[in-house]
Design a protein around this motif. Structure first.
Motif, PDB file in Angstrom:
ATOM      1  N   TYR A 196       0.556  -1.093   0.118  1.00  0.00           N
ATOM      2  CA  TYR A 196      -0.068  -0.268  -0.167  1.00  0.00           C
ATOM      3  C   TYR A 196       0.966   1.830  -0.756  1.00  0.00           C
ATOM      4  O   TYR A 196       0.195   2.265  -0.478  1.00  0.00           O
ATOM      5  CB  TYR A 196      -1.213   0.046   0.735  1.00  0.00           C
ATOM      6  N   SER A 220      -2.720   3.424  -1.651  1.00  0.00           N
ATOM      7  CA  SER A 220      -3.720   2.911  -2.376  1.00  0.00           C
ATOM      8  C   SER A 220      -3.708   2.101  -0.163  1.00  0.00           C
ATOM      9  O   SER A 220      -3.259   2.275   0.458  1.00  0.00           O
ATOM     10  CB  SER A 220      -3.432   1.924  -3.346  1.00  0.00           C
ATOM     11  N   LEU A 222      -6.061   2.819   1.089  1.00  0.00           N
ATOM     12  CA  LEU A 222      -6.892   3.599   2.777  1.00  0.00           C
ATOM     13  C   LEU A 222      -8.462   2.587   3.196  1.00  0.00           C
ATOM     14  O   LEU A 222      -8.038   2.872   4.832  1.00  0.00           O
ATOM     15  CB  LEU A 222      -7.597   4.689   2.561  1.00  0.00           C
ATOM     16  N   LYS A 223      -8.880   1.785   2.453  1.00  0.00           N
ATOM     17  CA  LYS A 223     -10.187   1.387   3.235  1.00  0.00           C
ATOM     18  C   LYS A 223      -9.883   0.056   4.212  1.00  0.00           C
ATOM     19  O   LYS A 223     -10.660  -0.685   4.769  1.00  0.00           O
ATOM     20  CB  LYS A 223     -10.907   0.726   1.955  1.00  0.00           C
ATOM     21  N   TYR A 224      -8.484  -0.240   3.371  1.00  0.00           N
ATOM     22  CA  TYR A 224      -8.265  -1.472   4.873  1.00  0.00           C
ATOM     23  C   TYR A 224      -7.455  -0.853   5.927  1.00  0.00           C
ATOM     24  O   TYR A 224      -7.393  -1.650   6.882  1.00  0.00           O
ATOM     25  CB  TYR A 224      -7.216  -2.848   3.920  1.00  0.00           C
ATOM     26  N   LYS A 239      -6.743  12.244   3.853  1.00  0.00           N
ATOM     27  CA  LYS A 239      -6.014  12.007   2.444  1.00  0.00           C
ATOM     28  C   LYS A 239      -6.066  12.828   1.628  1.00  0.00           C
ATOM     29  O   LYS A 239      -6.172  13.913   1.702  1.00  0.00           O
ATOM     30  CB  LYS A 239      -7.637  12.030   2.412  1.00  0.00           C
ATOM     31  N   ASP A 242      -9.431   9.321  -3.036  1.00  0.00           N
ATOM     32  CA  ASP A 242     -10.254   8.742  -2.689  1.00  0.00           C
ATOM     33  C   ASP A 242      -9.814   6.670  -1.191  1.00  0.00           C
ATOM     34  O   ASP A 242     -10.571   6.551  -1.025  1.00  0.00           O
ATOM     35  CB  ASP A 242     -11.033   7.739  -3.379  1.00  0.00           C
ATOM     36  N   ASP A 243      -8.841   6.380  -2.414  1.00  0.00           N
ATOM     37  CA  ASP A 243      -8.574   4.955  -1.455  1.00  0.00           C
ATOM     38  C   ASP A 243      -6.520   5.429  -0.751  1.00  0.00           C
ATOM     39  O   ASP A 243      -5.880   4.446  -0.783  1.00  0.00           O
ATOM     40  CB  ASP A 243      -7.874   4.195  -2.387  1.00  0.00           C
ATOM     41  N   SER A 244      -6.024   6.979  -0.642  1.00  0.00           N
ATOM     42  CA  SER A 244      -4.749   6.958  -1.074  1.00  0.00           C
ATOM     43  C   SER A 244      -5.343   8.461   0.393  1.00  0.00           C
ATOM     44  O   SER A 244      -6.273   9.208   1.178  1.00  0.00           O
ATOM     45  CB  SER A 244      -4.410   8.339  -1.965  1.00  0.00           C
TER      46      SER A 244
END
Length: 516
Positions: A196, A220, A222-224, A239, A242-244
């Protein structure tokens, strides 16, 4: 034969004749029984004349020498008198000059001494002022050099401080460094979360506290990735997409950090539990160690250099003022010393002039004294010469008198009998002739004496010389000197005849000269 010789001969003959006649007429008759075999030495008239002439020549020469010596003595006496007068005048002049210049010399000496003292003092002050000026000038140079050195130190410190500020500013702005997530239990293996953090970098910033702020870009997952913490302190998620996001935490500078991470992947894998793992963030943040200390030291050094520069500038300004005053004092002292030297030179010149005037007068006196000494020596020599000439004249006069007193004796022969027969008649004539001869001799002597040109002051009184005692001699040839008769009458007659003959020799030239 000169007139002096003739006069002398006439006088001598007259006196001799008179003396002989007087002697003859007063002779005691020799007793008949008296015997004598001693021959009578004969002296001719020519021999006597020769002796008189020789003695007269000596008298004349001695008289001339006396005249010459007296002339020299008179000249020397005049010269000595003149020299004495000049010496007296020079002495008076020297005394007057000395009296006149003694005060001037004393004043000039006092002025010269005072001027010399003033010059010495001025020279000492000048030397002191020049030394002080030189010292302050050196101090000024040193303080100026100190200012330059301080300025250089400030510049160097300022540059170092600037570099330190730049380094700190750069560190505070943040720097991107290499960073990897490794398994905590096996640093050689990449952590599962490494996927990630695709950039494998970290942004490190230096904080004013000396700690570092570490930001790792999460590209990446970020959702995990739900939580990240360091030493129990949760990291901050910012942030970036969206995922970073950027994950930031604060820590002390180190080479690695152990992060506690929580992973939740149940959204895609429901049967998987939430995972908690530790990952080792391999990132070197010690690159910022010492930056703040260096900046602080550089700032302190700059401050110190600036303070030193300020002190140096203050000292330089003070020393410059002192040096300026010292230079002014040296200039003033030089002026005073120069003026004192002029005064001292003038005073010395005045003293030399006064002393020279006195020396000139003394030299004139010395010269006059030397001249007088020379004149006195010449006078003494002339006096000695005069005394010698007078002595020579006296000797010559004595010799002349001795020659004049020589008795001319005619050898006894056939004339003895006739002289005996005429003795009675000749007695009275001899007595008369004696008186006449004495008178004539006196007159002739006066003429002869006045004829002698001489300056002798002491008259020589003629005294009859003692007739030489007849000496016996042995006849040298067949002609034998006859002896006097042994009878008293014969002896008396012979003596009378001899006296008449001498008287005749003295009177005849006188009478002849009278009728001439």
């Amino acid at each position: 034969m000169t007139s002096h010789v003739k006069n002398t001969l006439v006088t001598t003959a007259a006196i001799a004749g008179a003396l002989a006649a007087t002697t003859l007429f007063n002779t005691t008759t020799v007793k008949a029984d008296t015997t004598s075999s001693a021959p009578v030495t004969t002296t001719t008239s020519a021999t006597k004349d020769t002796a008189i002439a020789s003695a007269q020549a000596k008298v004349n020469s001695a008289s001339a020498a006396v005249v010459s010596a007296q002339a020299a003595y008179g000249s020397a006496s005049t010269a000595a008198s003149d020299a004495a007068a000049k010496t007296a005048a020079a002495s008076a002049s020297a005394a007057a000059t000395s009296a006149a210049t003694s005060s001037a010399v004393a004043n000039a000496q006092a002025a010269a001494d005072s001027a010399a003292t003033a010059k010495s003092t001025a020279d000492a002050n000048l030397a002191k002022a020049q030394s002080n000026a030189a010292a302050t000038s050196r101090a000024k140079s040193m303080t100026s050099a100190a200012v330059v050195s301080a300025q250089s130190a400030v510049a160097s410190a300022s540059a170092k401080a600037s570099d330190a500020d730049s380094a700190v500013a750069s560190a505070e702005a943040g720097q991107t460094v290499t960073a990897n997530l490794m398994k905590s239990d096996d640093p050689t293996q990449a952590s599962a979360a490494q996927q990630y953090f695709a950039t494998k970098t970290a942004i490190v910033k230096l904080l004013p506290s000396g700690q570092v702020q570490i930001t790792i870009p999460l590209t990446s997952g970020l959702k995990y990735l739900k939580e990240v913490s360091y030493n129990g302190v949760d990291a901050t998620f910012t942030k970036t997409g969206d995922d970073s996001a950027n994950i930031t935490f604060t820590a002390d500078p180190a080479t690695s950090y152990t992060l506690a991470m929580t992973m939740d992947i149940t959204s895609v894998m429901p049967f998987m539990p939430i995972m908690h793992e530790k990952a080792l963030l391999d990132v070197d943040t010690t690159i910022f160690n010492g930056l703040l200390a260096a900046k602080s030291a550089a700032d302190a050094a700059l401050t110190s250099a600036q303070a030193a520069l300020s002190t140096a500038e203050t000292n330089a300004a003070t020393v410059a003022q002192v040096a300026s005053k010292a230079a002014s004092a040296a200039t003033a002292a030089a002026t005073v010393a120069s003026d004192a030297a002029v005064v001292a030179t003038s005073a010395a010149t005045n003293l030399t002039s006064a002393q020279a005037a006195n020396s000139t007068a003394q030299a004139a006196l010395t010269s006059a004294q030397v001249a007088q000494a020379a004149a006195d020596a010449t006078l003494a020599t002339a006096k000695a010469n005069l005394d010698s000439a007078n002595a020579a004249l006296t000797s010559a006069q004595a010799e002349l008198k001795s020659a004049q007193n020589i008795v001319v004796v005619t050898p006894a022969s056939s004339a003895a009998s006739s002289a005996s027969s005429t003795a009675s008649s000749a007695g009275s004539a001899a007595s008369s002739a004696t008186n006449s001869a004495a008178s004539a001799a006196t007159a002739t002597s006066n003429v002869a004496s006045s004829a002698l040109t001489t300056t002798v002051t002491s008259a020589v009184v003629a005294t009859p010389a003692t007739t030489k005692k007849a000496t016996s001699s042995t006849p040298a040839s067949s002609t034998t000197a006859k002896t006097l008769p042994q009878t008293g009458n014969e002896n008396q007659s012979a003596l009378v005849a001899l006296g008449l003959a001498i008287l005749t020799l003295g009177i005849y030239p006188m009478m002849k000269r009278k009728h001439a």
